[in-house]
Design a protein around this motif. Structure first.
Motif, PDB file in Angstrom:
ATOM      1  N   LEU A   1       0.826  -1.202   0.000  1.00  0.00           N
ATOM      2  CA  LEU A   1       0.000   0.000   0.000  1.00  0.00           C
ATOM      3  C   LEU A   1       0.862   1.254   0.000  1.00  0.00           C
ATOM      4  O   LEU A   1       0.607   2.200  -0.746  1.00  0.00           O
ATOM      5  CB  LEU A   1      -0.938  -0.004   1.213  1.00  0.00           C
ATOM      6  N   ARG A   2       1.901   1.260   0.826  1.00  0.00           N
ATOM      7  CA  ARG A   2       2.788   2.438   0.905  1.00  0.00           C
ATOM      8  C   ARG A   2       3.505   2.673  -0.421  1.00  0.00           C
ATOM      9  O   ARG A   2       3.546   3.805  -0.923  1.00  0.00           O
ATOM     10  CB  ARG A   2       3.800   2.255   2.031  1.00  0.00           C
ATOM     11  N   ALA A   3       4.066   1.625  -0.996  1.00  0.00           N
ATOM     12  CA  ALA A   3       4.783   1.770  -2.268  1.00  0.00           C
ATOM     13  C   ALA A   3       3.833   2.237  -3.373  1.00  0.00           C
ATOM     14  O   ALA A   3       4.194   3.083  -4.207  1.00  0.00           O
ATOM     15  CB  ALA A   3       5.438   0.445  -2.654  1.00  0.00           C
ATOM     16  N   SER A   4       2.629   1.709  -3.353  1.00  0.00           N
ATOM     17  CA  SER A   4       1.641   2.075  -4.370  1.00  0.00           C
ATOM     18  C   SER A   4       1.148   3.503  -4.161  1.00  0.00           C
ATOM     19  O   SER A   4       0.889   4.228  -5.141  1.00  0.00           O
ATOM     20  CB  SER A   4       0.463   1.098  -4.330  1.00  0.00           C
ATOM     21  N   LEU A   5       1.016   3.927  -2.909  1.00  0.00           N
ATOM     22  CA  LEU A   5       0.611   5.297  -2.602  1.00  0.00           C
ATOM     23  C   LEU A   5       1.654   6.289  -3.119  1.00  0.00           C
ATOM     24  O   LEU A   5       1.312   7.313  -3.721  1.00  0.00           O
ATOM     25  CB  LEU A   5       0.421   5.465  -1.097  1.00  0.00           C
ATOM     26  N   ILE A   6       2.912   5.993  -2.889  1.00  0.00           N
ATOM     27  CA  ILE A   6       3.986   6.871  -3.362  1.00  0.00           C
ATOM     28  C   ILE A   6       3.968   6.972  -4.883  1.00  0.00           C
ATOM     29  O   ILE A   6       4.086   8.064  -5.460  1.00  0.00           O
ATOM     30  CB  ILE A   6       5.349   6.360  -2.859  1.00  0.00           C
ATOM     31  N   ALA A   7       3.778   5.824  -5.549  1.00  0.00           N
ATOM     32  CA  ALA A   7       3.722   5.825  -7.013  1.00  0.00           C
ATOM     33  C   ALA A   7       2.521   6.623  -7.514  1.00  0.00           C
ATOM     34  O   ALA A   7       2.632   7.413  -8.463  1.00  0.00           O
ATOM     35  CB  ALA A   7       3.651   4.390  -7.531  1.00  0.00           C
ATOM     36  N   ALA A   8       1.372   6.447  -6.870  1.00  0.00           N
ATOM     37  CA  ALA A   8       0.146   7.142  -7.288  1.00  0.00           C
ATOM     38  C   ALA A   8       0.270   8.645  -7.098  1.00  0.00           C
ATOM     39  O   ALA A   8      -0.133   9.439  -7.953  1.00  0.00           O
ATOM     40  CB  ALA A   8      -1.045   6.606  -6.496  1.00  0.00           C
ATOM     41  N   ALA A   9       0.836   9.045  -5.958  1.00  0.00           N
ATOM     42  CA  ALA A   9       0.966  10.473  -5.658  1.00  0.00           C
ATOM     43  C   ALA A   9       1.911  11.176  -6.621  1.00  0.00           C
ATOM     44  O   ALA A   9       1.803  12.392  -6.822  1.00  0.00           O
ATOM     45  CB  ALA A   9       1.445  10.653  -4.224  1.00  0.00           C
ATOM     46  N   ASN A  10       2.830  10.423  -7.214  1.00  0.00           N
ATOM     47  CA  ASN A  10       3.790  10.997  -8.156  1.00  0.00           C
ATOM     48  C   ASN A  10       3.381  10.805  -9.609  1.00  0.00           C
ATOM     49  O   ASN A  10       4.131  11.163 -10.525  1.00  0.00           O
ATOM     50  CB  ASN A  10       5.172  10.385  -7.924  1.00  0.00           C
ATOM     51  N   SER A  11       2.180  10.258  -9.808  1.00  0.00           N
ATOM     52  CA  SER A  11       1.674  10.092 -11.166  1.00  0.00           C
ATOM     53  C   SER A  11       1.439  11.464 -11.803  1.00  0.00           C
ATOM     54  O   SER A  11       0.990  12.403 -11.135  1.00  0.00           O
ATOM     55  CB  SER A  11       0.358   9.312 -11.144  1.00  0.00           C
ATOM     56  N   PRO A  12       1.727  11.626 -13.087  1.00  0.00           N
ATOM     57  CA  PRO A  12       1.454  12.904 -13.766  1.00  0.00           C
ATOM     58  C   PRO A  12      -0.003  13.332 -13.642  1.00  0.00           C
ATOM     59  O   PRO A  12      -0.310  14.527 -13.677  1.00  0.00           O
ATOM     60  CB  PRO A  12       1.828  12.612 -15.228  1.00  0.00           C
ATOM     61  N   ASN A  13      -0.899  12.350 -13.481  1.00  0.00           N
ATOM     62  CA  ASN A  13      -2.325  12.653 -13.369  1.00  0.00           C
ATOM     63  C   ASN A  13      -2.707  13.197 -11.996  1.00  0.00           C
ATOM     64  O   ASN A  13      -3.844  13.655 -11.796  1.00  0.00           O
ATOM     65  CB  ASN A  13      -3.156  11.392 -13.639  1.00  0.00           C
ATOM     66  N   ALA A  14      -1.792  13.114 -11.025  1.00  0.00           N
ATOM     67  CA  ALA A  14      -2.110  13.539  -9.663  1.00  0.00           C
ATOM     68  C   ALA A  14      -1.281  14.730  -9.214  1.00  0.00           C
ATOM     69  O   ALA A  14      -1.205  15.029  -8.027  1.00  0.00           O
ATOM     70  CB  ALA A  14      -1.902  12.369  -8.692  1.00  0.00           C
ATOM     71  N   LEU A  15      -0.660  15.427 -10.160  1.00  0.00           N
ATOM     72  CA  LEU A  15       0.177  16.574  -9.807  1.00  0.00           C
ATOM     73  C   LEU A  15      -0.676  17.848  -9.751  1.00  0.00           C
ATOM     74  O   LEU A  15      -0.485  18.794 -10.521  1.00  0.00           O
ATOM     75  CB  LEU A  15       1.322  16.723 -10.814  1.00  0.00           C
ATOM     76  N   ASN A  16      -1.634  17.841  -8.860  1.00  0.00           N
ATOM     77  CA  ASN A  16      -2.512  18.988  -8.679  1.00  0.00           C
ATOM     78  C   ASN A  16      -2.653  19.257  -7.189  1.00  0.00           C
ATOM     79  O   ASN A  16      -1.868  18.757  -6.385  1.00  0.00           O
ATOM     80  CB  ASN A  16      -3.868  18.732  -9.342  1.00  0.00           C
TER      81      ASN A  16
END
Length: 274
Positions: free
Chosen positions: A43-58
């Protein structure tokens, strides 16, 4: 009459063994009930990846908490994005759990509702007004235990039913490869809009986004956040949310982002559904 020392020792050993067995059984039960859901490390590794996704840079680009619950609302994993538990808003830990619980509690195999989809309906005069007061948080689960264990595999919330209803962005139901709902995920720590974006990308990274249908009108993003509240309503000095054009709208946030750019869901193949 006092028991002989030998007997007393045997009883002590048996009692200790029973305690260990009980703890082992509880751990096994939790593992079974959380089958198919991520461990805290995943979950932690996936959260870090998701938060750094270009789609979540807002949003404000703050760090997040994530919580996963199973179909019964039992907390299976809690993780934080930063280097330690104080790197993200402490209050967002429980909010992330509420969001996970809400998305799971109000979604079905045939219909997914994100917490973002509930915002307009629970406002005064809305069809679900008062929903946020139902299913209160279990405070002993939310705030009990040793704070040093927060965000670890032994987080005090893990194994407990958290409860709580949250009605802004950040909570999504989780669906396995057969399109069956198996729980929910909640993300909190930034604007409610970005929480939704990060949760969406997190669910995609976890490959638990075989979502059946929703209310967004987009078949590739069925339970996506909907921005159909007139701008004038939320920009006034004393903003009054709504009315939402479709009834499931959510206010825009600072640096909102584009929900149509989020990764499309995965679709269940005909072969896997039989």
């Amino acid at each position: 009459m006092k028991a002989p020392k030998f007997v007393a020792c045997v009883l002590t050993v048996l009692s200790a063994s029973a305690g260990v067995a009980h703890a082992t059984d509880a751990s096994s039960d939790l593992k079974r009930s959380c089958a198919g859901l991520p461990s805290v490390s995943v979950l932690r590794a996936s959260l870090i990846a998701a938060a750094n996704s270009p789609n979540a840079l807002n949003g404000l680009q703050l760090l997040n908490w994530a919580t996963v619950v199973n179909r019964d609302g039992i907390v299976c994993a809690v993780a934080f994005q930063g280097d330690d538990r104080g790197a993200q808003w402490p209050g967002s830990r429980v909010i992330s759990a509420q969001k996970a619980n809400t998305a799971n509690a109000f979604s079905l195999n045939k219909l997914a509702l994100s917490t973002a989809n509930l915002f307009s309906a629970v406002q005064p005069g809305g069809s679900l007004f008062g929903l946020q007061e139902s299913n209160p948080v279990n405070t002993s689960v939310a705030y009990g235990g040793d704070s040093r264990l927060i965000g670890t595999s032994n987080d005090p919330m893990v194994g407990g039913k958290i409860g709580g209803v949250n009605v802004f962005g950040g909570g999504l139901a989780l669906y396995d490869g057969s399109g069956t709902i198996i729980g929910g995920v909640g993300v909190s720590g930034d604007t409610s809009c970005r929480d939704h974006f990060v949760a969406w990308e997190l669910r995609h990274v976890l490959k638990l986004d075989y979502v059946p249908s929703g209310v967004s009108g987009d078949p590739n993003r069925p339970d996506n956040i909907i921005f159909d509240i007139p701008t004038a309503q939320v920009a006034a000095p004393s903003p009054v949310p709504g009315p939402s054009t479709g009834g499931f709208g959510h206010p825009k946030c600072i640096n909102t982002g584009n929900p149509a750019a989020l990764d499309p869901i995965r679709h269940v193949s005909i072969a896997s559904s039989h």
